[in-house]
Motif scaffolding. Structure first.
Motif, PDB file in Angstrom:
ATOM      1  N   GLU A   1       4.493   0.935  -6.546  1.00  0.00           N
ATOM      2  CA  GLU A   1       3.895   2.056  -7.264  1.00  0.00           C
ATOM      3  C   GLU A   1       4.855   2.703  -8.246  1.00  0.00           C
ATOM      4  O   GLU A   1       4.443   3.259  -9.254  1.00  0.00           O
ATOM      5  CB  GLU A   1       3.381   3.115  -6.266  1.00  0.00           C
TER       6      GLU A   1
ATOM      7  N   LYS B   1      -7.844  -1.369   9.402  1.00  0.00           N
ATOM      8  CA  LYS B   1      -7.189  -0.233   8.768  1.00  0.00           C
ATOM      9  C   LYS B   1      -5.685  -0.518   8.764  1.00  0.00           C
ATOM     10  O   LYS B   1      -5.202  -1.371   9.507  1.00  0.00           O
ATOM     11  CB  LYS B   1      -7.460   1.059   9.539  1.00  0.00           C
ATOM     12  N   THR B   2      -4.943   0.220   7.960  1.00  0.00           N
ATOM     13  CA  THR B   2      -3.509  -0.042   7.868  1.00  0.00           C
ATOM     14  C   THR B   2      -2.749   0.356   9.142  1.00  0.00           C
ATOM     15  O   THR B   2      -1.570   0.032   9.280  1.00  0.00           O
ATOM     16  CB  THR B   2      -2.900   0.678   6.652  1.00  0.00           C
TER      17      THR B   2
ATOM     18  N   SER C   1       4.472  -4.112   9.481  1.00  0.00           N
ATOM     19  CA  SER C   1       4.635  -3.249   8.312  1.00  0.00           C
ATOM     20  C   SER C   1       6.060  -2.721   8.295  1.00  0.00           C
ATOM     21  O   SER C   1       6.719  -2.613   9.337  1.00  0.00           O
ATOM     22  CB  SER C   1       3.650  -2.079   8.351  1.00  0.00           C
TER      23      SER C   1
ATOM     24  N   THR D   1       4.442   1.307   1.722  1.00  0.00           N
ATOM     25  CA  THR D   1       4.503   0.419   2.894  1.00  0.00           C
ATOM     26  C   THR D   1       4.188  -1.016   2.505  1.00  0.00           C
ATOM     27  O   THR D   1       3.293  -1.280   1.702  1.00  0.00           O
ATOM     28  CB  THR D   1       3.520   0.888   3.985  1.00  0.00           C
TER      29      THR D   1
ATOM     30  N   MET E   1      -5.445  -7.253   0.637  1.00  0.00           N
ATOM     31  CA  MET E   1      -5.946  -5.895   0.763  1.00  0.00           C
ATOM     32  C   MET E   1      -7.211  -5.752  -0.070  1.00  0.00           C
ATOM     33  O   MET E   1      -7.295  -6.268  -1.191  1.00  0.00           O
ATOM     34  CB  MET E   1      -4.873  -4.905   0.296  1.00  0.00           C
TER      35      MET E   1
ATOM     36  N   GLY F   1      -8.377  -0.355   0.281  1.00  0.00           N
ATOM     37  CA  GLY F   1      -7.063  -0.202   0.922  1.00  0.00           C
ATOM     38  C   GLY F   1      -7.000  -0.667   2.354  1.00  0.00           C
ATOM     39  O   GLY F   1      -6.085  -0.291   3.089  1.00  0.00           O
ATOM     40  N   ASN F   2      -7.964  -1.508   2.784  1.00  0.00           N
ATOM     41  CA  ASN F   2      -7.935  -2.077   4.127  1.00  0.00           C
ATOM     42  C   ASN F   2      -7.330  -3.478   4.085  1.00  0.00           C
ATOM     43  O   ASN F   2      -7.390  -4.172   3.066  1.00  0.00           O
ATOM     44  CB  ASN F   2      -9.351  -2.163   4.704  1.00  0.00           C
ATOM     45  N   LEU F   3      -6.765  -3.902   5.204  1.00  0.00           N
ATOM     46  CA  LEU F   3      -6.192  -5.233   5.300  1.00  0.00           C
ATOM     47  C   LEU F   3      -7.281  -6.261   5.579  1.00  0.00           C
ATOM     48  O   LEU F   3      -8.160  -6.040   6.413  1.00  0.00           O
ATOM     49  CB  LEU F   3      -5.143  -5.283   6.418  1.00  0.00           C
TER      50      LEU F   3
ATOM     51  N   SER G   1       0.864  -1.180   0.000  1.00  0.00           N
ATOM     52  CA  SER G   1       0.000   0.000   0.000  1.00  0.00           C
ATOM     53  C   SER G   1       0.901   1.230   0.000  1.00  0.00           C
ATOM     54  O   SER G   1       1.541   1.541   1.002  1.00  0.00           O
ATOM     55  CB  SER G   1      -0.911   0.012   1.230  1.00  0.00           C
ATOM     56  N   GLY G   2       0.968   1.911  -1.152  1.00  0.00           N
ATOM     57  CA  GLY G   2       1.829   3.083  -1.260  1.00  0.00           C
ATOM     58  C   GLY G   2       3.278   2.722  -1.033  1.00  0.00           C
ATOM     59  O   GLY G   2       3.843   1.878  -1.734  1.00  0.00           O
TER      60      GLY G   2
END
Length: 405
Positions: free
Chosen positions: A267, A108-109, A52, A31, A78, A82-84, A28-29
């Motif tokens: 990304e 949430k992350t 993380s 991370t 995910m 964008g949630n785990l 995610s981004g």
């Protein structure tokens, strides 16, 4: 460190990470999120956490998610928001009286729990219930692969919408470039098949064939392409044309492909491989960042080609060690029969006979007698005699064991 492919190469950067048992990560981004397993030898207790780590960093952060010693994570992924997502197995009782409950968890992350859905009843009537994969499509539907061939379809809130049962044992569950979720399985014609899951009709939809025989995982890399992992190479699979080509030759990238657990796309376009080396006395995990570059940008070395029908683990490791340390030369490996034995034998024979074969040829997989009969192989006996080596001073049976003709 590079792996050649056409007019470009993949440059590999290695990063050790403080981990004992890293599960397949999700990105995610900037991370990386993953499950981590730890065994305490003193207490003989195995526990898991979700951790993380920022891309490029080595020290992870443990998320504030409580997973006790009687619980464990099956899969981490995910969702579309964008949630785990994960399925948590919770064991109660002891011995034959142990009872297992299953919960679909959403976080949430930062580790905050958003939802918890008891899915234990999904296993009613099933002889074997174990969630191996959790994936999400572009619409937010959640897919659970349970047992060997049962796929449960849930909406984004965890409510069951349907169930699909494959006639074949399912090898893996993956997110497809078109936003759907698919499965791979070994087809009746002796080849791997990929099939889309149609959430609207609770059935398998379009199928795709001509996949590489070796598939250890799938990663979507653009709107039409899957990266298919194999022990010798990673292949780009074109979903429209249903064709594939080698994208990364692992050994030529100084990586033992048998130790690549997963590959994700960052990304910035780089690929992230989780690498677990089991060969050492103490296994270690590394993150490998693969950057695609124009071949002209990379410092050239004198290339020596090593060819064989199959490359065994010892040779792989020695080639990798040599390439990582030698500044003037690098060995590129050509494994002819990694996909198909007969095609590989024919190609290897044709190249050697025509004079375009490898610089070093490994005949341990066979075919040496053919080349001796054709006069391609050099008789080393005159060289042995010229060097003053007397066979009688050695164990002659050892000489004879490696002699042909």
């Amino acid at each position: 460190t590079q792996g050649s492919s056409k007019d470009y190469v993949y440059v590999a950067e290695y990063q050790n990470i403080e981990t004992e048992e890293m599960g397949t990560p999700v990105i995610s981004g900037d991370t990386i999120f993953y499950s981590e397993g730890t065994y305490n030898e003193e207490t003989e207790v195995y526990t898991q956490t979700i951790q993380s780590v920022k891309i490029g960093e080595t020290t992870p952060t443990v998320l504030p998610i409580e997973i006790d010693e009687n619980s464990y994570i099956n899969s981490l992924s995910m969702d579309a928001e964008g949630n785990l997502l994960t399925v948590l197995n919770v064991n109660e009782g002891e011995g034959e009286d142990i009872k297992t409950s299953y919960f679909l968890k959403k976080y949430k992350t930062d580790g905050t729990e958003i939802a918890s859905q008891d899915i234990t009843s999904f296993g009613d009537g099933m002889e074997y219930f174990y969630v191996q994969y959790v994936k999400t499509d572009a619409e937010g539907n959640i897919y659970l692969l349970a047992g060997e061939n049962d796929i449960f379809i849930l909406d984004k809130d965890g409510n069951q919408k349907g169930k699909v049962k494959s006639e074949n044992w399912v090898n893996s569950l993956m997110e497809l470039p078109n936003g759907k979720v698919g499965i791979s399985y070994w087809g009746n014609e002796g080849n791997y098949v990929l099939a889309e899951i149609d959430a609207a009709s609770n059935s398998l939809g379009k199928t795709y064939s001509n996949l590489p025989d070796s598939n250890n995982g799938f990663t979507k890399i653009d709107e039409n392409t899957l990266l298919v992992l194999g022990g010798s190479a990673a292949y780009k699979y074109d979903m429209n044309a249903e064709t594939y080509e080698e994208e990364i030759n692992w050994i030529n990238c100084d990586i033992n492909g048998d130790y690549v657990q997963s590959v994700s796309v960052l990304e910035d376009g780089r690929l992230l491989a989780v690498y677990r080396d089991w060969s050492a006395e103490e296994s270690k995990t590394e993150l490998i960042y693969l950057t695609k570059k124009d071949a002209a940008e990379v410092t050239e070395k004198t290339t020596i080609t090593y060819g064989a029908l199959y490359i065994d683990q010892n040779v792989k490791q020695k080639v990798i060690e040599f390439n990582k340390t030698n500044e003037k030369y690098r060995i590129e490996v050509k494994e002819y029969a990694s996909e198909d034995w007969e095609t590989g034998v024919t190609q290897m024979n044709n190249e050697i006979v025509s004079g375009s074969g490898p610089d070093i040829i490994d005949f341990s997989s066979g075919n040496g007698d053919i080349y001796i009969a054709k006069g391609i192989m050099e008789d080393l006996n005159p060289y042995i005699e010229a060097a003053g080596i007397k066979k009688e001073n050695y164990v002659e049976k050892a000489f004879n064991a490696y002699a042909q003709g």
